[in-house]
Design an enzyme around this catalytic site. Structure first.
Site, PDB file in Angstrom:
ATOM      1  N   TYR A   1      -7.887 -12.595 -38.275  1.00 46.66           N
ATOM      2  CA  TYR A   1      -6.696 -13.463 -38.173  1.00 46.66           C
ATOM      3  C   TYR A   1      -5.708 -13.119 -39.273  1.00 46.66           C
ATOM      4  O   TYR A   1      -6.110 -12.899 -40.417  1.00 46.66           O
ATOM      5  CB  TYR A   1      -7.092 -14.940 -38.318  1.00 46.66           C
ATOM      6  CG  TYR A   1      -6.970 -15.711 -37.027  1.00 46.66           C
ATOM      7  CD1 TYR A   1      -5.741 -15.798 -36.379  1.00 46.66           C
ATOM      8  CD2 TYR A   1      -8.064 -16.343 -36.456  1.00 46.66           C
ATOM      9  CE1 TYR A   1      -5.620 -16.492 -35.189  1.00 46.66           C
ATOM     10  CE2 TYR A   1      -7.948 -17.037 -35.266  1.00 46.66           C
ATOM     11  CZ  TYR A   1      -6.719 -17.106 -34.641  1.00 46.66           C
ATOM     12  OH  TYR A   1      -6.595 -17.794 -33.468  1.00 46.66           O
TER      13      TYR A   1
ATOM     14  N   GLU B   1      -2.189 -14.751 -39.523  1.00 48.51           N
ATOM     15  CA  GLU B   1      -0.923 -15.495 -39.330  1.00 48.51           C
ATOM     16  C   GLU B   1       0.002 -15.285 -40.518  1.00 48.51           C
ATOM     17  O   GLU B   1      -0.422 -15.353 -41.673  1.00 48.51           O
ATOM     18  CB  GLU B   1      -1.213 -16.979 -39.130  1.00 48.51           C
ATOM     19  CG  GLU B   1      -1.763 -17.253 -37.757  1.00 48.51           C
ATOM     20  CD  GLU B   1      -1.983 -18.727 -37.475  1.00 48.51           C
ATOM     21  OE1 GLU B   1      -1.410 -19.566 -38.180  1.00 48.51           O
ATOM     22  OE2 GLU B   1      -2.741 -19.016 -36.537  1.00 48.51           O
TER      23      GLU B   1
ATOM     24  N   LYS C   1       4.978   0.640 -21.352  1.00 46.06           N
ATOM     25  CA  LYS C   1       5.546   1.262 -20.145  1.00 46.06           C
ATOM     26  C   LYS C   1       5.810   2.735 -20.455  1.00 46.06           C
ATOM     27  O   LYS C   1       4.866   3.456 -20.757  1.00 46.06           O
ATOM     28  CB  LYS C   1       6.792   0.486 -19.700  1.00 46.06           C
ATOM     29  CG  LYS C   1       6.449  -0.978 -19.330  1.00 46.06           C
ATOM     30  CD  LYS C   1       7.626  -1.721 -18.770  1.00 46.06           C
ATOM     31  CE  LYS C   1       7.253  -3.105 -18.263  1.00 46.06           C
ATOM     32  NZ  LYS C   1       7.343  -4.167 -19.272  1.00 46.06           N
TER      33      LYS C   1
ATOM     34  N   THR D   1       8.689  -3.960 -24.431  1.00 45.28           N
ATOM     35  CA  THR D   1       7.229  -3.893 -24.391  1.00 45.28           C
ATOM     36  C   THR D   1       6.838  -2.517 -24.923  1.00 45.28           C
ATOM     37  O   THR D   1       7.687  -1.639 -25.103  1.00 45.28           O
ATOM     38  CB  THR D   1       6.696  -4.068 -22.957  1.00 45.28           C
ATOM     39  OG1 THR D   1       7.390  -3.165 -22.099  1.00 45.28           O
ATOM     40  CG2 THR D   1       6.882  -5.490 -22.455  1.00 45.28           C
TER      41      THR D   1
ATOM     42  N   ARG E   1      -0.774  -2.811 -24.353  1.00 43.88           N
ATOM     43  CA  ARG E   1      -0.034  -3.986 -23.892  1.00 43.88           C
ATOM     44  C   ARG E   1       0.446  -4.745 -25.114  1.00 43.88           C
ATOM     45  O   ARG E   1      -0.366  -5.276 -25.877  1.00 43.88           O
ATOM     46  CB  ARG E   1      -0.939  -4.907 -23.060  1.00 43.88           C
ATOM     47  CG  ARG E   1      -1.564  -4.264 -21.832  1.00 43.88           C
ATOM     48  CD  ARG E   1      -0.519  -3.768 -20.878  1.00 43.88           C
ATOM     49  NE  ARG E   1       0.177  -4.852 -20.248  1.00 43.88           N
ATOM     50  CZ  ARG E   1       0.061  -5.156 -18.961  1.00 43.88           C
ATOM     51  NH1 ARG E   1      -0.719  -4.460 -18.169  1.00 43.88           N
ATOM     52  NH2 ARG E   1       0.731  -6.158 -18.451  1.00 43.88           N
TER      53      ARG E   1
ATOM     54  N   ASP F   1      17.192  -5.343 -23.516  1.00 43.91           N
ATOM     55  CA  ASP F   1      15.760  -5.363 -23.165  1.00 43.91           C
ATOM     56  C   ASP F   1      15.456  -3.977 -22.605  1.00 43.91           C
ATOM     57  O   ASP F   1      15.777  -3.673 -21.456  1.00 43.91           O
ATOM     58  CB  ASP F   1      15.497  -6.460 -22.140  1.00 43.91           C
ATOM     59  CG  ASP F   1      14.024  -6.526 -21.736  1.00 43.91           C
ATOM     60  OD1 ASP F   1      13.299  -5.532 -21.967  1.00 43.91           O
ATOM     61  OD2 ASP F   1      13.611  -7.557 -21.178  1.00 43.91           O
TER      62      ASP F   1
HETATM   63  N1  DSN Z   1       6.021  -6.843 -15.172  1.00 45.41           N
HETATM   64  C1  DSN Z   1       7.013  -5.941 -15.670  1.00 45.41           C
HETATM   65  C2  DSN Z   1       7.360  -4.892 -14.683  1.00 45.41           C
HETATM   66  O1  DSN Z   1       6.507  -4.540 -13.897  1.00 45.41           O
HETATM   67  O2  DSN Z   1       8.467  -4.403 -14.694  1.00 45.41           O
HETATM   68  C3  DSN Z   1       8.214  -6.659 -16.133  1.00 45.41           C
HETATM   69  O3  DSN Z   1       7.865  -7.766 -16.810  1.00 45.41           O
END
Ligand code: DSN
Length: 422
Positions: free
Chosen positions: A56, A58, A231, A228, A237, A202
């Protein structure tokens, strides 16, 4: 079997081990074309599976609410510094659990409930957290949504400008989840400046392309950037919020203690590894190959009569309106999956159908590029997709099975991190 192997899971909990191994095999055999998915490296997998999950932390490095941060503090600093260097930002917070919490942190940092926020409508290619009605961001804030032009399938900047002048949003999101074209951060920034709004880019889908030089960067245009990490960036993740120095403190406070508790340190480690990988010269080759593959696939699909939103792609993503093929997105995606081709059904702009049974199909090339496929394979991929959709229309299950076999035969020659023969 899964790589790294999971012998202890197999011993303690064979049911879970079987599912892990089966998923690894499925990822090996399938042409994975969901544009937000990828294959991470073994190094990323190992870091994400490490003992860091036990700790942990925080707070932030040097300012924690728990002792024992001798290793976690330098790790989190390292991840943040790598993000700052790679993206060229003043500040990076690597703690958001995923993209939605990262975007929620923006709301908490800059808005009060009821304030006006603007983003691209979900069916036009935006994201739930850009103010879509069913999301907390659309329920608790006054949301104004923009879209694309019907004739071009590209962002309608006249509409964006008009709405900004009329509605005076405090925050404007650009970017989204189903945008096949380059995002013009400069024009968004000019429009945001007219209303003194904070522009938030974003870049979840295109972060890896930006780092690899295959998409323009929002740096210098958007003072706040969310992404994120899993991707095109090809990490675990997770997510990051990046910003100019001016907004660093407000965003940090919003992530913790505003929204989250302890950061997921195993994820932080895996993000650090992924950022290190993304800083290598070969990452640029990978990023440009993603775009090259998507363009080649778009051309092959167009030749076969597929109707692509905006007429093609500039990035990793292709959005297909299947209306002219006489099939809806959902049955097409399900048939493609049975044919070994994993996609997701998706709304298209101005879709007359419902989101759970839309007209479109969203595909992309990040995962198959990581696997090693190149432009020369794209006509075959388009042919399989075309054949599978024709087979779906005729309930021709043997054809779908045949295609699945051909797909798996091709992919057998392209190794993946995460699965290897036993
Ligand atoms: N779930 C993501 C996507 O597949 O684009 C976006 O949040």
């Amino acid at each position: 079997m899964h790589q790294p192997p999971v012998p202890h899971v197999a011993q303690i909990d064979p049911q879970v081990a079987d599912l892990i191994n089966a998923e690894a095999r499925r990822q090996f055999d399938k042409l994975r074309m969901i544009p937000s998915e990828n294959y991470v490296s073994l190094a990323v997998l190992e870091a994400a599976g490490s003992v860091l999950t036990n700790k942990y932390s925080e707070g932030y490095p040097g300012r924690r609410y728990y002792e024992g941060q001798q290793c976690i503090d330098p790790l989190e600093r390292l991840a943040a510094e790598r993000a700052q260097a790679l993206f060229g930002v003043d500040h990076a917070n690597v703690q958001p659990y995923s993209g939605s919490p990262a975007n929620l942190a923006v709301y908490l940092a800059f808005l009060q409930p009821g304030d006006t926020v603007m983003g691209m409508a979900l069916p036009m290619g935006g994201h739930l957290t850009h103010g879509w009605a069913v999301s907390a961001t659309g329920k608790w804030f006054r949301s104004v949504q923009y879209g694309v032009r019907a004739d071009t399938g590209r962002v309608d900047f006249d509409q964006v400008r008009d709405l900004v002048r009329k509605e005076r949003p405090k925050v404007i999101f650009c970017g989204g989840t189903a945008i096949p074209r380059t995002i013009d951060f400069e024009v968004f920034a000019q429009i945001a400046a007219e209303a003194d709004a904070i522009l938030v880019a974003d870049i979840a889908h295109i972060a890896g392309l930006i780092v690899g030089g295959a998409h323009p960067s929002p740096i210098g245009h958007a003072p706040v950037i969310t992404t994120t990490t899993h991707k095109t960036l090809r990490g675990p993740r997770g997510a990051m919020v990046m910003s100019t120095a001016e907004h660093a403190s407000a965003l940090d406070k919003a992530v913790f203690p505003g929204l989250q508790g302890g950061p997921h340190n195993h994820t932080t480690a895996a993000i650090a590894v992924a950022l290190h990988e993304a800083a290598q010269p070969e990452f640029s080759t990978y990023a440009h190959q993603i775009v090259g593959n998507a363009k080649a696939l778009a051309a092959a699909l167009t030749e076969r009569g597929f109707d692509l939103i905006s007429g093609g792609t500039d990035n990793h993503l292709i959005l297909i309106d299947l209306t002219s093929k006489g099939i809806a997105g959902k049955p097409a995606a399900k048939a493609l999956d049975r044919a070994g081709i994993e996609t997701n059904y998706n709304t298209v702009p101005f879709d007359p159908r419902k989101p759970f049974d839309p007209s479109g199909l969203r595909i992309g090339t990040p995962a198959l590029t990581t696997r090693g496929l190149s432009q020369m394979h794209m006509p075959q991929v388009a042919a399989w997709m075309d054949e599978a959709i024709s087979a779906a229309l005729k309930d021709d299950e043997p054809a779908l099975e045949r295609i699945a076999g051909e797909v798996s035969d091709l992919l057998a020659a392209f190794p993946m991190a995460g699965w290897a023969p036993a």
